[in-house]
Write a protein that holds these residues in place. Structure first.
Motif, PDB file in Angstrom:
ATOM      1  N   THR A  68       0.826  -1.206   0.000  1.00  0.00           N
ATOM      2  CA  THR A  68       0.000   0.000   0.000  1.00  0.00           C
ATOM      3  C   THR A  68       0.856   1.251   0.000  1.00  0.00           C
ATOM      4  N   VAL A  69       1.972   1.220   0.719  1.00  0.00           N
ATOM      5  CA  VAL A  69       2.916   2.337   0.684  1.00  0.00           C
ATOM      6  C   VAL A  69       3.476   2.512  -0.728  1.00  0.00           C
ATOM      7  N   ALA A  70       3.882   1.402  -1.352  1.00  0.00           N
ATOM      8  CA  ALA A  70       4.433   1.466  -2.706  1.00  0.00           C
ATOM      9  C   ALA A  70       3.399   1.984  -3.706  1.00  0.00           C
ATOM     10  N   GLY A  71       2.159   1.500  -3.586  1.00  0.00           N
ATOM     11  CA  GLY A  71       1.098   1.968  -4.471  1.00  0.00           C
ATOM     12  C   GLY A  71       0.795   3.441  -4.270  1.00  0.00           C
ATOM     13  N   GLY A  72       0.771   3.884  -3.003  1.00  0.00           N
ATOM     14  CA  GLY A  72       0.555   5.296  -2.719  1.00  0.00           C
ATOM     15  C   GLY A  72       1.673   6.163  -3.272  1.00  0.00           C
ATOM     16  N   TRP A  73       2.910   5.660  -3.192  1.00  0.00           N
ATOM     17  CA  TRP A  73       4.068   6.387  -3.721  1.00  0.00           C
ATOM     18  C   TRP A  73       3.916   6.596  -5.231  1.00  0.00           C
TER      19      TRP A  73
ATOM     20  N   ILE B  98      -1.958   2.362 -13.164  1.00  0.00           N
ATOM     21  CA  ILE B  98      -2.442   0.971 -13.238  1.00  0.00           C
ATOM     22  C   ILE B  98      -1.772   0.135 -12.152  1.00  0.00           C
ATOM     23  N   VAL B  99      -0.462   0.253 -12.029  1.00  0.00           N
ATOM     24  CA  VAL B  99       0.268  -0.491 -10.996  1.00  0.00           C
ATOM     25  C   VAL B  99      -0.170  -0.049  -9.600  1.00  0.00           C
ATOM     26  N   ALA B 100      -0.350   1.258  -9.406  1.00  0.00           N
ATOM     27  CA  ALA B 100      -0.755   1.781  -8.101  1.00  0.00           C
ATOM     28  C   ALA B 100      -2.106   1.219  -7.665  1.00  0.00           C
ATOM     29  N   ASN B 101      -3.054   1.153  -8.590  1.00  0.00           N
ATOM     30  CA  ASN B 101      -4.376   0.607  -8.262  1.00  0.00           C
ATOM     31  C   ASN B 101      -4.298  -0.858  -7.862  1.00  0.00           C
ATOM     32  N   CYS B 102      -3.380  -1.584  -8.451  1.00  0.00           N
ATOM     33  CA  CYS B 102      -3.231  -3.009  -8.121  1.00  0.00           C
ATOM     34  C   CYS B 102      -2.579  -3.224  -6.756  1.00  0.00           C
ATOM     35  N   LEU B 103      -1.699  -2.317  -6.346  1.00  0.00           N
ATOM     36  CA  LEU B 103      -0.939  -2.511  -5.118  1.00  0.00           C
ATOM     37  C   LEU B 103      -1.678  -2.077  -3.860  1.00  0.00           C
ATOM     38  N   MET B 104      -2.441  -1.005  -3.937  1.00  0.00           N
ATOM     39  CA  MET B 104      -3.045  -0.434  -2.721  1.00  0.00           C
ATOM     40  C   MET B 104      -4.279  -1.201  -2.279  1.00  0.00           C
ATOM     41  N   SER B 105      -4.477  -1.254  -0.963  1.00  0.00           N
ATOM     42  CA  SER B 105      -5.663  -1.898  -0.403  1.00  0.00           C
ATOM     43  C   SER B 105      -6.013  -1.235   0.915  1.00  0.00           C
ATOM     44  N   ALA B 106      -7.294  -1.304   1.269  1.00  0.00           N
ATOM     45  CA  ALA B 106      -7.781  -0.742   2.529  1.00  0.00           C
ATOM     46  C   ALA B 106      -8.410  -1.846   3.355  1.00  0.00           C
ATOM     47  N   LYS B 107      -8.539  -1.590   4.657  1.00  0.00           N
ATOM     48  CA  LYS B 107      -9.256  -2.550   5.498  1.00  0.00           C
ATOM     49  C   LYS B 107     -10.731  -2.515   5.141  1.00  0.00           C
ATOM     50  N   PRO B 108     -11.419  -3.663   5.253  1.00  0.00           N
ATOM     51  CA  PRO B 108     -12.842  -3.699   4.908  1.00  0.00           C
ATOM     52  C   PRO B 108     -13.646  -2.729   5.764  1.00  0.00           C
TER      53      PRO B 108
ATOM     54  N   VAL C  83      -5.301   6.090   3.470  1.00  0.00           N
ATOM     55  CA  VAL C  83      -5.372   4.641   3.620  1.00  0.00           C
ATOM     56  C   VAL C  83      -4.142   4.089   4.340  1.00  0.00           C
ATOM     57  N   GLN C  84      -3.049   4.853   4.366  1.00  0.00           N
ATOM     58  CA  GLN C  84      -1.857   4.397   5.083  1.00  0.00           C
ATOM     59  C   GLN C  84      -2.143   4.246   6.576  1.00  0.00           C
ATOM     60  N   ALA C  85      -3.072   5.051   7.079  1.00  0.00           N
ATOM     61  CA  ALA C  85      -3.431   4.970   8.500  1.00  0.00           C
ATOM     62  C   ALA C  85      -4.159   3.674   8.834  1.00  0.00           C
TER      63      ALA C  85
END
Length: 410
Positions: free
Chosen positions: A35-40, A206-216, A149-151
């Protein structure tokens, strides 16, 4: 440690409560780092591109598209939309729609960037619609969710994680100005140059969208979601994260918009002017990590005051700068201190949150208020600059508000 009920009675918010060693050690799993990498990457492609508007400002002014004040409205509206969209985007993040918001924002942003490559550079309204409105709205739907989302994944090292993410905008601010200046001033030209940057940006998002995720949704605290009325009723939050940072945003971006033009009009080599934004954004990499690392130990507001004061003092130095060395030193130092201001803004807002379920909305409210500072600040500076290009007035305007707000925060 005290129970949540005791903490609430004592007025201690969850975000301000002591962090246990077990929580600190559990941070940093694969999902968190992805998620950090995707946000970056997301901030590289959005905030990094927007930080390079000085290249377009210089091009449009010298091409006779319009006056410097009118052209600065394109950049300021872009930044305004970028920040104002934080309110709905942050709220949707808290409701569990992280993936949908970021994906939709990416589509709007890329579409608008490709539309910019088709405009007639002499037609102001075409540039305004694609670059000012379209790209601003799309980037705004990406920025706040990518930061907030990093939080969901970090607590003890939250400021540092957010600082690492926002360095993506610094690196983007290095790459894009070099890329755009070299493309625009070669046989490639404006249209193909913008199109090339659009393809690069599309791949990154495209890569950023694939890497980032949030808690449900509902998996953060189990507490009721934040209410907008309660946040607007939080007076300390509004004084610091609303009106206080508004005046900082009024003037902070002045060098980002005008430093390349400042360099060209002071008779310095145009080849050097091309790299002023790159130097500034390169230095901000350190400004967006070192202050955040210190803030986790000394307090976010304390460090925020120092970097704001430093940025104000540096604007005063523009009165005596007329050489390549002077501009270089200014760009390095201002990049560091302004980078610290930008990177600490989100952790500062998070420090007021009573629990993690209101983080997105608090950042959104603050950025929404600040967006009006970004909207009006650059055009005011452009109007003060005037057709005769008098640098004294916009410099004084900028340094007074930055120094004033740092003292008010004290």
């Amino acid at each position: 440690m005290n129970s949540p009920e005791v903490q609430k009675l004592e007025g201690i918010s969850e975000s301000q409560a002591p962090i246990s060693e077990s929580v600190a050690k559990s941070e940093g799993n694969a999902t968190a780092w992805c998620t950090v990498a995707g946000g970056w990457l997301a901030l590289f492609a959005t905030f990094g591109y927007i930080s390079s508007f000085g290249v377009y400002q210089d091009l449009y002014v010298l091409s006779g598209t319009s006056s410097s004040s009118n052209i600065s409205w394109i950049g300021s509206v872009q930044v305004w939309c970028f920040m104002a969209m934080s309110l709905p985007a942050g709220s949707l993040l808290d409701k569990g729609y992280f993936k949908c918001v970021v994906l939709l924002g990416s589509i709007i942003y890329i579409f608008s960037l490709f539309m910019l490559s088709l405009v007639n550079i002499e037609h102001y309204y075409q540039i305004f619609l694609s670059q000012g409105l379209g790209m601003g709205i799309g980037a705004g739907m990406i920025y706040t969710p990518a930061m907030a989302v990093q939080a969901h994944h970090w607590k003890a090292r939250r400021s540092l994680a957010m600082g690492v993410v926002i360095t993506g905008s610094s690196v983007g601010g290095i790459v894009y100005p070099i890329m755009l200046n070299n493309l625009f001033n070669s046989s490639v030209g404006f249209a193909n140059g913008v199109r090339a940057s659009a393809y690069l940006t599309m791949g990154l998002l495209i890569v950023a969208n694939c890497l980032m995720s949030a808690k449900p949704r509902g998996d953060i605290t189990g507490r009721p979601k934040a209410k907008l009325g309660d946040i607007f009723g939080d007076k300390p939050f509004l004084l610091v994260g609303g009106f206080g940072t508004f005046f900082i945003c009024w003037t902070l971006f002045f060098p980002y918009f005008y430093l390349q033009l400042f360099t060209n009009l002071h008779g310095l080599p145009s080849t050097f002017a091309f790299y002023t934004l790159t130097i500034q954004n390169g230095a901000s990499i350190f400004g967006r990590t070192i202050p955040n690392l210190i803030a986790d130990k000394l307090g976010v507001l304390n460090v925020f005051i120092v970097v704001t004061f430093g940025a104000g003092v540096l604007l005063f130095a523009l009165f005596g700068i007329s050489s390549v060395g002077g501009v270089t030193i200014f760009a390095i130092l201002y990049g560091f201190f302004s980078g610290g201001v930008l990177s600490l803004a989100a952790p500062l807002m998070v420090s007021f949150a009573s629990n993690d379920s209101e983080i997105g909305m608090r950042i959104g409210v603050s950025y929404f208020i600040n967006s009006f500072g970004f909207l009006t600040g650059p055009p005011i500076s452009g109007a003060l600059l005037g057709s005769q290009i008098n640098w004294d007035k916009p410099i004084i305007f900028g340094l007074l508000f930055l120094l004033d707000q740092s003292l008010c925060f004290c």
